[in-house]
Enzyme design. Structure first.
Site, PDB file in Angstrom:
ATOM      1  N   ASP A 266      28.000  30.450  33.383  1.00  0.00           N
ATOM      2  CA  ASP A 266      29.097  29.916  32.579  1.00  0.00           C
ATOM      3  C   ASP A 266      28.786  28.606  31.863  1.00  0.00           C
ATOM      4  O   ASP A 266      28.309  27.650  32.483  1.00  0.00           O
ATOM      5  CB  ASP A 266      30.313  29.653  33.458  1.00  0.00           C
TER       6      ASP A 266
ATOM      7  N   GLN B 176      26.463  26.328  34.419  1.00  0.00           N
ATOM      8  CA  GLN B 176      26.123  26.744  35.776  1.00  0.00           C
ATOM      9  C   GLN B 176      24.629  27.083  35.836  1.00  0.00           C
ATOM     10  O   GLN B 176      24.131  27.866  35.017  1.00  0.00           O
ATOM     11  CB  GLN B 176      26.958  27.954  36.171  1.00  0.00           C
TER      12      GLN B 176
ATOM     13  N   TRP C  77      31.344  24.743  41.004  1.00  0.00           N
ATOM     14  CA  TRP C  77      31.589  25.854  40.112  1.00  0.00           C
ATOM     15  C   TRP C  77      32.238  25.401  38.812  1.00  0.00           C
ATOM     16  O   TRP C  77      32.322  24.209  38.538  1.00  0.00           O
ATOM     17  CB  TRP C  77      32.417  26.912  40.840  1.00  0.00           C
ATOM     18  N   SER C  78      32.717  26.334  38.029  1.00  0.00           N
ATOM     19  CA  SER C  78      33.050  26.060  36.629  1.00  0.00           C
ATOM     20  C   SER C  78      34.260  25.153  36.444  1.00  0.00           C
ATOM     21  O   SER C  78      35.085  24.978  37.338  1.00  0.00           O
ATOM     22  CB  SER C  78      33.277  27.373  35.891  1.00  0.00           C
TER      23      SER C  78
ATOM     24  N   ASP D 272      38.227  27.251  38.231  1.00  0.00           N
ATOM     25  CA  ASP D 272      37.966  27.104  36.799  1.00  0.00           C
ATOM     26  C   ASP D 272      39.091  26.400  36.048  1.00  0.00           C
ATOM     27  O   ASP D 272      39.705  26.973  35.133  1.00  0.00           O
ATOM     28  CB  ASP D 272      37.685  28.462  36.145  1.00  0.00           C
TER      29      ASP D 272
END
Length: 579
Positions: free
Chosen positions: A64, A80, A123-124, A188
């Site tokens: 991502d 990522q 993470w995103s 996210d």
């Protein structure tokens, strides 16, 4: 944070190949591992099918795009990244910067697991510019209980033009999965927007059973966040909503708007990446600020059969507002369709698509996308074909440039045969299935199309990827189908070669029978834009040409009626300086 079908493939194959890979690391040197976070990136030994002007890392896995932003004249892209292997895992936020979004220089990773609130993964997420011109990153961390929590990070030194170091405040996480929120499906966060009531807002993707949910949070200080009574939006039967995006668009101009823009008459775009389909879907609608709800206009289905930014290999996209040129820019990830063994062999996996400017179409029914103008700076040699008719079954080769790394723009004229098109079956509701059924070579009932381009083709045409249109008639209007067919792209084993397709919402009669196609061709990726960006398709392909041979480019027509190339322009593309 998006996962990938490659994760599953990787897990199954890693055990089988572990001994082989360990032995090769001992013999050849471990170019799949780096010593520590922030260690120099070293290019892999094998560059087979490596792109020439798309964004990718020198080695290992990427997915991502995260927190893209324009800040003090510099574009920043976080993404990522696995610093150890060409498979998903060990994820950090890698960081590169650019002045044109085409040529990029790498920096040390901006965020990596270092605290209890993200010790199992970073993470995103997104970036927001706070008052005082202060950027902040909002991202999902995985805590010791493997809960997904939302954290923030600030630049350590705002006087550093490259924002190399980022600091995570001790009060993280700022948002926990409280109440009935599924802690394993809560990730996210979007770019935040500032409301006229003095509150910041952000959305976090989640699910409740099989219902996709965009959970809305508010804050006055960007530290203390409260959940809203109702989600911003939710839809039954769509599963986990990854990588949500929410931004305003103007019905009056193609100029973009800051994410916090709020005034009467604006429309909003709401996008999610669906984990159950591995595709993205968006709608256009109205943001009801008073009731904190997003209401789709109903011009397209509000589910996994709706509009898509891209009808191919394109996922986990993220937009940002470029206030330098007043445009909204869309980034999307395109993962490998190669075998895991080949990913290990070449030492890298994953690219980002060319950044695209996005605006609302004049009819308000969809967004339009077009590669950023800066990519045209790579155009080198040019060739042209004008007013050339391709008879049924004919091909015309585009000669004079190297086409393995090219940019092609063509306008087709089918005005002389629009009264001969085949009838559209109302049961054809899935364009991807229809492209498989009505492939590039199918002539059964075909009158206008299939016609288009054979790209990354061998000299004899035996290997090729077809990018094409096919036109039908449905009661009172023409229906245009746009397809990517890579089934003949290569004879190598282990490749995933799906046919992709999308309908083109375009009145070909108003254009006097003309329709345009642009394809960006770059070794292992083809990005195509139909009708000036109303339908977009991205494919990953891996041509296996004989040693010393080169890629060829052809225009073709497999319909029964002749098709005219009104004008074709093709450019050989220079290599970009990417990481």
């Amino acid at each position: 944070m998006s996962s990938s079908r490659q994760v599953v493939r990787s897990c199954l194959l890693l055990v089988l190949f572990s001994c082989f890979l360990w032995k090769r690391d001992v013999v050849e040197g471990s170019h799949y591992r780096i010593a520590s976070i922030g260690a120099p990136l070293v290019a892999p030994a094998n560059i087979t099918n490596r792109t020439g002007y798309h964004f990718q890392s020198p080695k290992n896995w990427i997915n991502d795009p995260n927190g893209p932003m324009y800040y003090n004249g510099i574009y920043h892209l976080f993404y990522q990244y696995n610093p150890e292997e060409p498979i998903w895992g060990n994820i950090v936020w890698a960081h590169s910067y650019s002045t044109d979004m085409i040529n990029w220089k790498p920096l040390q990773p901006a965020i990596y697991p270092s605290a209890p609130f993200d010790i199992n993964g970073c993470w995103s997420g997104s970036a927001t510019i706070l008052p005082g011109n202060k950027p902040v990153i909002f991202y999902t961390g995985i805590d010791p209980q493997n809960r997904q929590v939302q954290n923030i990070a600030f630049p350590k030194n705002l006087s550093d033009p490259f924002l190399r170091e980022w600091v995570k405040p001790h009060y993280n996480p700022v948002i926990n999965p409280s109440g009935d929120v599924n802690a394993s499906a809560f990730r996210d966060p979007t770019t935040a927007w500032y409301g006229p009531d003095g509150h910041w807002r952000t959305v976090v993707g989640s699910k409740q059973g099989d219902r996709g949910v965009a959970i809305l949070y508010r804050s006055r200080d960007f530290i203390n966040w409260a959940v809203s009574k109702n989600p911003l939006h939710s839809v039954e039967g769509t599963g986990m909503w990854e990588c949500p995006d929410f931004f305003p668009v103007s019905p009056m101009t193609t100029d973009a708007l800051d994410t916090s823009a709020f005034r009467k008459g604006l429309k909003h775009v709401f996008k999610v990446s669906l984990d159950i389909t591995r595709y993205e879907y968006y709608t256009i609608g109205t943001y009801d600020f008073v009731n904190e709800r997003y209401i789709p206009d109903g011009l397209s289905p509000d589910n996994h059969t709706g509009l898509r930014f891209d009808y191919g290999n394109f996922y986990a996209s993220k937009t940002f507002y470029d206030d330098g040129k007043r445009r909204r820019i869309l980034w999307g990830w395109s993962n490998e369709s190669d075998s895991v063994l080949n990913d290990w062999k070449k030492g890298w996996a994953g690219i980002q698509a060319i950044p695209r400017a996005v605006w609302l179409a004049g009819d308000g029914r969809q967004v339009v996308q077009w590669p950023v103008d800066e990519v045209e700076s790579l155009r080198h040699k040019q060739v042209m074909i004008n007013k050339k008719t391709i008879k049924s079954g004919g091909v015309v080769e585009v000669k004079g440039i190297e086409t393995e790394q090219a940019d092609v723009e063509v306008v087709f004229d089918v005005s002389s045969c629009l009264d001969k098109v085949e009838k559209f079956d109302p049961g054809w509701t899935d364009p991807q299935k229809l492209c498989s059924l009505k492939g590039a070579e199918d002539q059964k009932g075909a009158e206008v199309g299939p016609f288009g381009l054979y790209v990354l083709a061998s000299g004899d045409g035996e290997k090729r990827t077809a990018v094409f249109f096919r036109i039908f008639k449905d009661v009172n209007k023409h229906v245009i189908l746009m397809c990517h067919d890579p089934t003949k792209s290569s004879k190598r084993e282990g490749l995933y070669k799906p046919t992709y397709g999308g309908f083109v919402d375009y009145d070909i009669n108003k254009s006097a029978g003309k329709i345009s196609l642009r394809s960006l061709i770059d070794h292992s990726v083809v990005e195509s834009f139909g009708a000036m960006g109303r339908t977009c398709i991205t494919s990953r392909v891996y041509p296996d040409f004989a040693p010393g041979s080169k890629a060829h480019l052809f225009a073709f027509n497999n319909g029964n009626a002749g098709v005219k190339i009104l004008q074709l322009k093709a450019w050989e593309m220079r290599k970009a300086l990417v990481n």
